[in-house]
Design a protein around this motif. Structure first.
Motif, PDB file in Angstrom:
ATOM      1  N   ALA A 182       2.095 -11.193   0.941  1.00  0.00           N
ATOM      2  CA  ALA A 182       1.082 -10.327   1.544  1.00  0.00           C
ATOM      3  C   ALA A 182       0.789  -9.196   0.572  1.00  0.00           C
ATOM      4  O   ALA A 182       1.606  -8.874  -0.298  1.00  0.00           O
ATOM      5  CB  ALA A 182       1.567  -9.767   2.883  1.00  0.00           C
ATOM      6  N   PRO A 183      -0.382  -8.570   0.679  1.00  0.00           N
ATOM      7  CA  PRO A 183      -0.681  -7.435  -0.200  1.00  0.00           C
ATOM      8  C   PRO A 183       0.310  -6.302   0.032  1.00  0.00           C
ATOM      9  O   PRO A 183       0.734  -6.054   1.167  1.00  0.00           O
ATOM     10  CB  PRO A 183      -2.100  -7.014   0.218  1.00  0.00           C
ATOM     11  CG  PRO A 183      -2.653  -8.173   0.980  1.00  0.00           C
ATOM     12  CD  PRO A 183      -1.491  -8.862   1.616  1.00  0.00           C
ATOM     13  N   PRO A 184       0.723  -5.602  -1.009  1.00  0.00           N
ATOM     14  CA  PRO A 184       1.587  -4.433  -0.828  1.00  0.00           C
ATOM     15  C   PRO A 184       0.900  -3.396   0.060  1.00  0.00           C
ATOM     16  O   PRO A 184      -0.320  -3.232   0.027  1.00  0.00           O
ATOM     17  CB  PRO A 184       1.770  -3.904  -2.254  1.00  0.00           C
ATOM     18  CG  PRO A 184       1.482  -5.072  -3.145  1.00  0.00           C
ATOM     19  CD  PRO A 184       0.440  -5.875  -2.435  1.00  0.00           C
ATOM     20  N   ARG A 185       1.691  -2.709   0.870  1.00  0.00           N
ATOM     21  CA  ARG A 185       1.162  -1.659   1.724  1.00  0.00           C
ATOM     22  C   ARG A 185       0.957  -0.408   0.872  1.00  0.00           C
ATOM     23  O   ARG A 185       1.910   0.197   0.384  1.00  0.00           O
ATOM     24  CB  ARG A 185       2.114  -1.378   2.880  1.00  0.00           C
ATOM     25  CG  ARG A 185       2.255  -2.543   3.858  1.00  0.00           C
ATOM     26  CD  ARG A 185       3.183  -2.206   5.010  1.00  0.00           C
ATOM     27  NE  ARG A 185       2.701  -1.077   5.803  1.00  0.00           N
ATOM     28  CZ  ARG A 185       3.233   0.142   5.800  1.00  0.00           C
ATOM     29  NH1 ARG A 185       4.279   0.415   5.026  1.00  0.00           N
ATOM     30  NH2 ARG A 185       2.729   1.098   6.548  1.00  0.00           N
ATOM     31  N   LEU A 186      -0.304  -0.039   0.703  1.00  0.00           N
ATOM     32  CA  LEU A 186      -0.630   1.027  -0.240  1.00  0.00           C
ATOM     33  C   LEU A 186       0.024   2.367   0.087  1.00  0.00           C
ATOM     34  O   LEU A 186       0.510   3.047  -0.820  1.00  0.00           O
ATOM     35  CB  LEU A 186      -2.146   1.187  -0.347  1.00  0.00           C
ATOM     36  CG  LEU A 186      -2.801   0.351  -1.449  1.00  0.00           C
ATOM     37  CD1 LEU A 186      -4.309   0.447  -1.362  1.00  0.00           C
ATOM     38  CD2 LEU A 186      -2.317   0.797  -2.820  1.00  0.00           C
ATOM     39  N   PRO A 187       0.062   2.827   1.353  1.00  0.00           N
ATOM     40  CA  PRO A 187       0.715   4.121   1.602  1.00  0.00           C
ATOM     41  C   PRO A 187       2.168   4.154   1.128  1.00  0.00           C
ATOM     42  O   PRO A 187       2.613   5.139   0.520  1.00  0.00           O
ATOM     43  CB  PRO A 187       0.612   4.271   3.128  1.00  0.00           C
ATOM     44  CG  PRO A 187      -0.592   3.470   3.500  1.00  0.00           C
ATOM     45  CD  PRO A 187      -0.572   2.287   2.582  1.00  0.00           C
TER      46      PRO A 187
END
Length: 333
Positions: A12-17
């Motif tokens: 999954a895409p990394p969680r930006l925050p």
């Protein structure tokens, strides 16, 4: 080179925050010295990247691209948004030698072999390379690639600068000559439009793209990093210029490059300059259009003559393929 890299596949895409918080936490420990440092040999891969249509619509509106519809091509700069969380994870990692906070995005080049659409689920990969000394510190490139069915359809190279000085600057951590031998800036281009940029522009672009660097969001947070006010995202200026040249037409192959010359303080007004496109026959005997563009300070008043402070320079080459060529490209991809 990329075949020799250690590949990390993400589910999954990394969680930006969380990634940006990690980057802020690790930045103080990466203040040098930088002699002899190496970039990580890791390549991050997201096999099945999805486009959030709500964010895509917001991105198109804030950057001036046509309203996206079902089956229409995505803006040529949109895959950068898909790869941005991976790039931030790479640069926020402990193995990355430079602090995420304070890096300067100095330029970008991209090549779109064929348009990507909202329903596509490309494989996105990111890695860093080309560590080199710079007169103001050390620079490196972050490469983002998008593939459909194993075929490369989009590629970009973003150049970043870590500013530092002294003997460590001369060593540069990589050896070799720097890449800062740039010609004198060209004469101003004809002004085609004036844009008034509101204070909330950085927050609007951040909401659409996920790039919530505090230097773009509010005057108070920008002052913590030495700016008198918050500044526009460099990637917004690039995307807005691409939209203004019309380089987002179905079937187009696009190559573009830009250099970010000076920050754009918000709020402000800027002048968009662009020359008349030159044209030649392309690979499928379709016209190839070449635009040079720039962004300068300007209040939109008076006779519209150019000459303000230069913020962005670039060039975009686009080729609209005939329908038969588009069909072949789609089948081959």
């Amino acid at each position: 080179m990329t075949a020799e890299r250690r590949v990390t596949r993400l589910s999954a895409p990394p969680r930006l925050p969380a990634v940006l918080a990690r980057g802020a936490f690790t930045s103080p420990a990466k203040r040098g010295p930088y002699g002899g440092v190496r970039l990580p040999d890791e390549r991050l891969v997201l096999p099945d990247a999805a486009t959030d249509t709500r964010h895509l619509r917001a991105y198109a509106r804030v950057c001036g691209f046509p309203e996206p519809g079902e089956g229409t091509p995505l803006p040529p700069s949109w895959p950068h948004v898909l790869g941005f969380p991976l790039a931030m994870r790479l640069m926020a990692g402990r193995a990355f030698p430079f602090p995420l906070l304070g890096l300067v995005h100095t330029g970008i080049e991209l090549t779109q072999q064929r348009a990507v659409r909202a329903a596509d689920r490309p494989e996105i990969s990111v890695h860093a390379e080309h560590l080199a000394p710079h007169r103001r510190g050390t620079q490196f490139d972050v490469v983002t690639e998008a593939r459909l069915d194993g075929r490369l359809v989009w590629h970009s190279r973003s150049t970043y600068l870590c500013r530092h000085g002294g003997r460590d600057r001369q060593e540069g951590g990589a050896g070799g000559s720097g890449r800062d031998d740039r010609p004198e800036p060209p004469a101003p281009l004809p002004v085609r439009d004036h844009w008034r940029l509101p204070s909330a522009l950085g927050r609007r672009y951040a909401s659409a793209s996920g790039d919530r660097n505090p230097i773009h969001l509010h005057p108070l947070t920008a002052k913590l990093f030495g700016f008198p006010r918050h500044i526009a995202h460099g990637m917004w200026t690039f995307a807005r210029a691409l939209a203004a040249t019309g380089a987002a037409v179905e079937g187009e192959q696009v190559s573009a490059r830009a250099e970010f010359k000076a920050p754009v303080l918000l709020p402000t007004a800027v002048a968009f300059g662009c020359d008349e496109p030159t044209a030649s026959a392309g690979s499928y005997r379709a016209p190839v259009r070449v635009h040079r563009f720039e962004l300068r300070s300007g209040n939109g008043e008076g006779d519209g003559s150019p000459g303000g402070r230069l913020h962005l320079t670039g060039e975009v080459t686009s080729e609209r393929l005939p329908s038969s060529a588009r069909d072949r490209s789609s089948r081959n991809s």
